[in-house]
Design a protein around this motif. Structure first.
Motif, PDB file in Angstrom:
ATOM      1  N   TYR A  33     -22.984  -7.496  -2.779  1.00  0.00           N
ATOM      2  CA  TYR A  33     -22.940  -6.423  -1.782  1.00  0.00           C
ATOM      3  C   TYR A  33     -22.848  -5.074  -2.481  1.00  0.00           C
ATOM      4  CZ  TYR A  33     -21.010 -10.453   0.781  1.00  0.00           C
ATOM      5  OH  TYR A  33     -20.796 -11.700   1.330  1.00  0.00           O
ATOM      6  N   TYR A  35     -21.329  -1.320  -1.320  1.00  0.00           N
ATOM      7  CA  TYR A  35     -20.607  -0.516  -0.343  1.00  0.00           C
ATOM      8  C   TYR A  35     -20.482   0.894  -0.877  1.00  0.00           C
ATOM      9  CZ  TYR A  35     -18.871  -4.565   2.330  1.00  0.00           C
ATOM     10  OH  TYR A  35     -18.757  -5.683   3.111  1.00  0.00           O
ATOM     11  N   GLN A  37     -17.921   4.332  -0.429  1.00  0.00           N
ATOM     12  CA  GLN A  37     -16.644   4.803   0.089  1.00  0.00           C
ATOM     13  C   GLN A  37     -16.638   6.316   0.147  1.00  0.00           C
ATOM     14  OE1 GLN A  37     -13.112   3.748  -2.146  1.00  0.00           O
ATOM     15  NE2 GLN A  37     -11.753   4.465  -0.542  1.00  0.00           N
ATOM     16  N   GLY A  42     -13.574   4.968   5.043  1.00  0.00           N
ATOM     17  CA  GLY A  42     -13.450   3.615   4.535  1.00  0.00           C
ATOM     18  C   GLY A  42     -14.668   3.222   3.719  1.00  0.00           C
ATOM     19  N   LEU A  43     -14.946   1.926   3.695  1.00  0.00           N
ATOM     20  CA  LEU A  43     -16.094   1.406   2.964  1.00  0.00           C
ATOM     21  C   LEU A  43     -17.180   1.043   3.970  1.00  0.00           C
ATOM     22  CD1 LEU A  43     -13.597   0.833   0.974  1.00  0.00           C
ATOM     23  CD2 LEU A  43     -15.122  -0.852  -0.053  1.00  0.00           C
ATOM     24  N   LEU A  45     -21.143  -0.565   4.431  1.00  0.00           N
ATOM     25  CA  LEU A  45     -22.071  -1.478   3.786  1.00  0.00           C
ATOM     26  C   LEU A  45     -23.455  -0.865   3.677  1.00  0.00           C
ATOM     27  CD1 LEU A  45     -22.470  -4.398   2.698  1.00  0.00           C
ATOM     28  CD2 LEU A  45     -23.051  -5.041   5.059  1.00  0.00           C
ATOM     29  N   LEU A  88     -18.106   7.248  -3.874  1.00  0.00           N
ATOM     30  CA  LEU A  88     -17.706   6.156  -4.757  1.00  0.00           C
ATOM     31  C   LEU A  88     -18.427   4.898  -4.280  1.00  0.00           C
ATOM     32  CD1 LEU A  88     -15.877   5.096  -7.047  1.00  0.00           C
ATOM     33  CD2 LEU A  88     -14.067   4.804  -5.335  1.00  0.00           C
ATOM     34  N   PHE A  90     -19.220   0.829  -4.583  1.00  0.00           N
ATOM     35  CA  PHE A  90     -18.662  -0.435  -5.034  1.00  0.00           C
ATOM     36  C   PHE A  90     -19.685  -1.554  -4.903  1.00  0.00           C
ATOM     37  CE2 PHE A  90     -14.280   0.243  -5.984  1.00  0.00           C
ATOM     38  CZ  PHE A  90     -13.844   1.263  -5.161  1.00  0.00           C
ATOM     39  N   LEU A 103     -13.993 -10.668  -0.741  1.00  0.00           N
ATOM     40  CA  LEU A 103     -14.842  -9.967  -1.681  1.00  0.00           C
ATOM     41  C   LEU A 103     -14.093  -9.715  -2.985  1.00  0.00           C
ATOM     42  CD1 LEU A 103     -16.515  -7.231   0.561  1.00  0.00           C
ATOM     43  CD2 LEU A 103     -17.373  -9.495  -0.034  1.00  0.00           C
ATOM     44  N   PHE A 104     -14.849  -9.838  -4.076  1.00  0.00           N
ATOM     45  CA  PHE A 104     -14.353  -9.469  -5.397  1.00  0.00           C
ATOM     46  C   PHE A 104     -15.127  -8.224  -5.808  1.00  0.00           C
ATOM     47  CE2 PHE A 104     -11.840 -13.203  -6.325  1.00  0.00           C
ATOM     48  CZ  PHE A 104     -12.350 -14.128  -5.428  1.00  0.00           C
ATOM     49  N   PHE A 105     -14.397  -7.156  -6.071  1.00  0.00           N
ATOM     50  CA  PHE A 105     -15.024  -5.858  -6.288  1.00  0.00           C
ATOM     51  C   PHE A 105     -15.142  -5.509  -7.758  1.00  0.00           C
ATOM     52  CE2 PHE A 105     -15.429  -3.796  -2.166  1.00  0.00           C
ATOM     53  CZ  PHE A 105     -14.635  -4.595  -1.357  1.00  0.00           C
ATOM     54  N   GLU A 107     -15.281  -2.142 -10.415  1.00  0.00           N
ATOM     55  CA  GLU A 107     -14.339  -1.030 -10.551  1.00  0.00           C
ATOM     56  C   GLU A 107     -14.836   0.244  -9.884  1.00  0.00           C
ATOM     57  OE1 GLU A 107     -12.037  -1.833 -14.649  1.00  0.00           O
ATOM     58  OE2 GLU A 107     -14.211  -1.674 -14.835  1.00  0.00           O
TER      59      GLU A 107
ATOM     60  N   TYR B  37      -6.957  -5.211   2.017  1.00  0.00           N
ATOM     61  CA  TYR B  37      -7.154  -4.831   0.630  1.00  0.00           C
ATOM     62  C   TYR B  37      -6.295  -3.613   0.318  1.00  0.00           C
ATOM     63  CZ  TYR B  37     -11.187  -7.861  -0.092  1.00  0.00           C
ATOM     64  OH  TYR B  37     -12.014  -8.955  -0.232  1.00  0.00           O
ATOM     65  N   PHE B  91      -6.757  -1.072   3.298  1.00  0.00           N
ATOM     66  CA  PHE B  91      -7.897  -1.259   4.182  1.00  0.00           C
ATOM     67  C   PHE B  91      -7.820  -2.616   4.872  1.00  0.00           C
ATOM     68  CE2 PHE B  91     -10.372   2.411   3.164  1.00  0.00           C
ATOM     69  CZ  PHE B  91     -10.099   2.702   1.828  1.00  0.00           C
ATOM     70  N   PHE B 105     -15.126  -2.810   7.237  1.00  0.00           N
ATOM     71  CA  PHE B 105     -13.846  -2.215   6.868  1.00  0.00           C
ATOM     72  C   PHE B 105     -13.418  -1.135   7.851  1.00  0.00           C
ATOM     73  CE2 PHE B 105     -12.786  -3.795   2.638  1.00  0.00           C
ATOM     74  CZ  PHE B 105     -13.961  -4.429   2.284  1.00  0.00           C
ATOM     75  N   GLY B 106     -12.107  -0.963   7.966  1.00  0.00           N
ATOM     76  CA  GLY B 106     -11.562   0.175   8.669  1.00  0.00           C
ATOM     77  C   GLY B 106     -11.527   1.396   7.765  1.00  0.00           C
ATOM     78  N   SER B 107     -11.038   2.511   8.313  1.00  0.00           N
ATOM     79  CA  SER B 107     -11.045   3.773   7.577  1.00  0.00           C
ATOM     80  C   SER B 107      -9.878   3.903   6.611  1.00  0.00           C
ATOM     81  CB  SER B 107     -11.050   4.948   8.550  1.00  0.00           C
ATOM     82  OG  SER B 107      -9.938   4.842   9.421  1.00  0.00           O
ATOM     83  N   GLY B 108      -8.919   3.008   6.708  1.00  0.00           N
ATOM     84  CA  GLY B 108      -7.834   2.979   5.748  1.00  0.00           C
ATOM     85  C   GLY B 108      -6.590   3.738   6.167  1.00  0.00           C
TER      86      GLY B 108
END
Lengths: 114, 115
Positions: A33, A35, A37, A42-43, A45, A88, A90, A103-105, A107, B37, B91, B105-108
């Protein structure tokens, strides 16, 4: 070494330039994936891939393209970067076979478009 | 479509106290997963806890627990005995189990733990 590796980690570029962000993983996961930010959002897709021949658009794919070169590699391209693509980014992977599918992100890759 | 709402942009908590971070979700799917997260200031995304929609018990992982109220479509994160290292962005996310879905995801919520 990280299981999910993103390169470059930081990049400053100019409007109109083409830029590629690369992601490689050693987790053996089929699903990858991208994403983005942004503060307060938030994140979100951009694209996702469930295997090498399976590419899907996310909610904000306009202005981006991807390539799944191998199971372990998934790259994101900005064909003509614009300032509002400063964010940013990811890369992430997941394995949806008998697990929670978290999910494994990587850095993250911080991109600045001037 | 899936939607995650986190209504608390920022929270403060005293060290050693418990704190609840709110998360509500909207989905028409019957089977789904909920995730939390943590993102410290260094930027990496750290998976904390998972709750399946059919799990009868609330999920717990150490000092983290997920207060899952399915009828209210809420999945609040509870952190007990807050530590300074808990200061971070948090998040909430969800994913339907059917179809070809990714995490939404939400906005955090930015949590600051005060000594």
């Amino acid at each position: 070494d990280a299981d999910v590796t993103q390169t470059p980690r930081n990049r400053i570029t100019k409007t109109g330039k083409r830029i590629m962000l690369e992601c490689s993983q050693t987790k053996g996961h089929d699903r990858m994936y991208w994403y983005r930010q942004d503060p307060g959002l938030g994140l979100r897709l951009i694209y996702y891939s469930f295997d090498v021949k399976d590419i899907n658009k996310g909610e904000i794919s306009d202005g981006y393209s991807v390539s799944r070169q191998a199971q372990a590699k998934f790259s994101l391209s900005l064909e003509s970067a614009i300032p509002n693509q400063t964010a940013l980014y990811f890369c992430a992977t997941s394995d949806f076979t008998g697990t929670t599918g978290e999910l494994f992100f990587g850095e993250g890759s911080r991109l600045t478009v001037l | 479509a899936q939607k995650i709402t986190q209504t608390q942009p920022g929270m403060f908590v005293q060290e050693k106290e418990a704190v609840t971070l709110d998360c509500t979700y909207d989905t028409s799917d019957q089977s789904y997963g909920l995730f939390w997260y943590k993102q410290p200031s260094s930027g990496e995304m750290i998976f904390l806890i998972y709750q399946g929609s059919y799990d009868e018990q609330n999920a717990t992982e150490g000092r983290y627990s997920l207060n899952f109220q399915k009828a209210r479509k809420s999945a609040n994160l509870v952190i007990s005995a807050s530590q300074l290292g808990d200061s971070a962005m948090y998040f909430c996310a969800m994913r339907a189990d059917t179809g070809r879905r990714a995490l939404t995801f939400g906005s955090g919520t930015r949590l600051q733990v005060q000594p």
